[in-house]
Design an enzyme around this catalytic site. Sequence first.
Site, PDB file in Angstrom:
ATOM      1  N   GLY A 102     -20.254  19.399   1.402  1.00  0.00           N
ATOM      2  CA  GLY A 102     -18.952  19.584   0.803  1.00  0.00           C
ATOM      3  C   GLY A 102     -17.802  19.028   1.601  1.00  0.00           C
ATOM      4  O   GLY A 102     -16.643  19.220   1.233  1.00  0.00           O
ATOM      5  N   GLY A 104     -16.889  16.089   1.635  1.00  0.00           N
ATOM      6  CA  GLY A 104     -16.213  15.161   0.747  1.00  0.00           C
ATOM      7  C   GLY A 104     -15.719  15.803  -0.531  1.00  0.00           C
ATOM      8  O   GLY A 104     -15.264  15.105  -1.443  1.00  0.00           O
ATOM      9  N   GLU A 110     -22.734  17.308  -6.710  1.00  0.00           N
ATOM     10  CA  GLU A 110     -23.917  16.996  -5.903  1.00  0.00           C
ATOM     11  C   GLU A 110     -25.008  18.034  -6.119  1.00  0.00           C
ATOM     12  O   GLU A 110     -26.188  17.691  -6.260  1.00  0.00           O
ATOM     13  CB  GLU A 110     -23.539  16.931  -4.426  1.00  0.00           C
ATOM     14  CG  GLU A 110     -22.712  15.725  -4.041  1.00  0.00           C
ATOM     15  CD  GLU A 110     -22.208  15.777  -2.618  1.00  0.00           C
ATOM     16  OE1 GLU A 110     -22.003  14.710  -2.023  1.00  0.00           O
ATOM     17  OE2 GLU A 110     -22.018  16.896  -2.088  1.00  0.00           O
TER      18      GLU A 110
END
Length: 233
Positions: A102, A104, A110
């Site tokens: 996380g 990004g 994801e």
Amino acid sequence: MKRTGGGETAKRHAGERAAEAIDDGDVVGLGTGSTAAHAIRALGRRVDAGLDVTGVATSFQSRELAREVGVPLTTLDEAGNVDIAIDGADQFDQETGALIKGGGAAHAREKVVDASADRFLVVADPTKVARGLDASVPIEVLPAARRPVGTEIDALGGEPTLRRAERKDGPVVTDNGNLVLDCAFGALANPGALAADLASIPGVVAHGLFVDLADAVLVGTDEDVERYDYAAE
């Protein structure tokens, strides 16, 4: 204790090794982050050489890179399932394969893609290897729920901090239009139990604990790649 050696060469080795695991006809989950980006670029080169695959992007970043390098794209709805997902990690426990993701702010998408995959390969550099997880856990929250979710995090022993944008005023906003709380819990004695507690909080869209999902973690070094295998459940 974290290991050193998180240069681009190590990341490239991990990404390229993961791209070698993709077979003709696969639907591939395309993760987000600097190490996953190397896998996408390597996959693009294999597509140029004749490999027939379709990618499912997990973020705006991975979608744009896939288009740039010529990887055909679809959606999870259209594909139905993913044969193999390749994604990075902010930290992983080398004993259990549990991950924190996380960094990004793409962990919600994801997680959906990675969990749907028949095989989930994690790519990392040596700085991400740990014995037990202790990094902050990113939590994507609905904007209207930030304060009540923060109160629940406090009750679980965490310290939530709203993630601020670096190049603009205000907070980071995810691709889904939500906010991110970076939550410090210290060393996680039971990541699975914490993951269940976080998922039960109203207003939480997704947390960054990925437990019992990774089939293998590929850790690039300056010379080669170390592989850690796990029985994902």
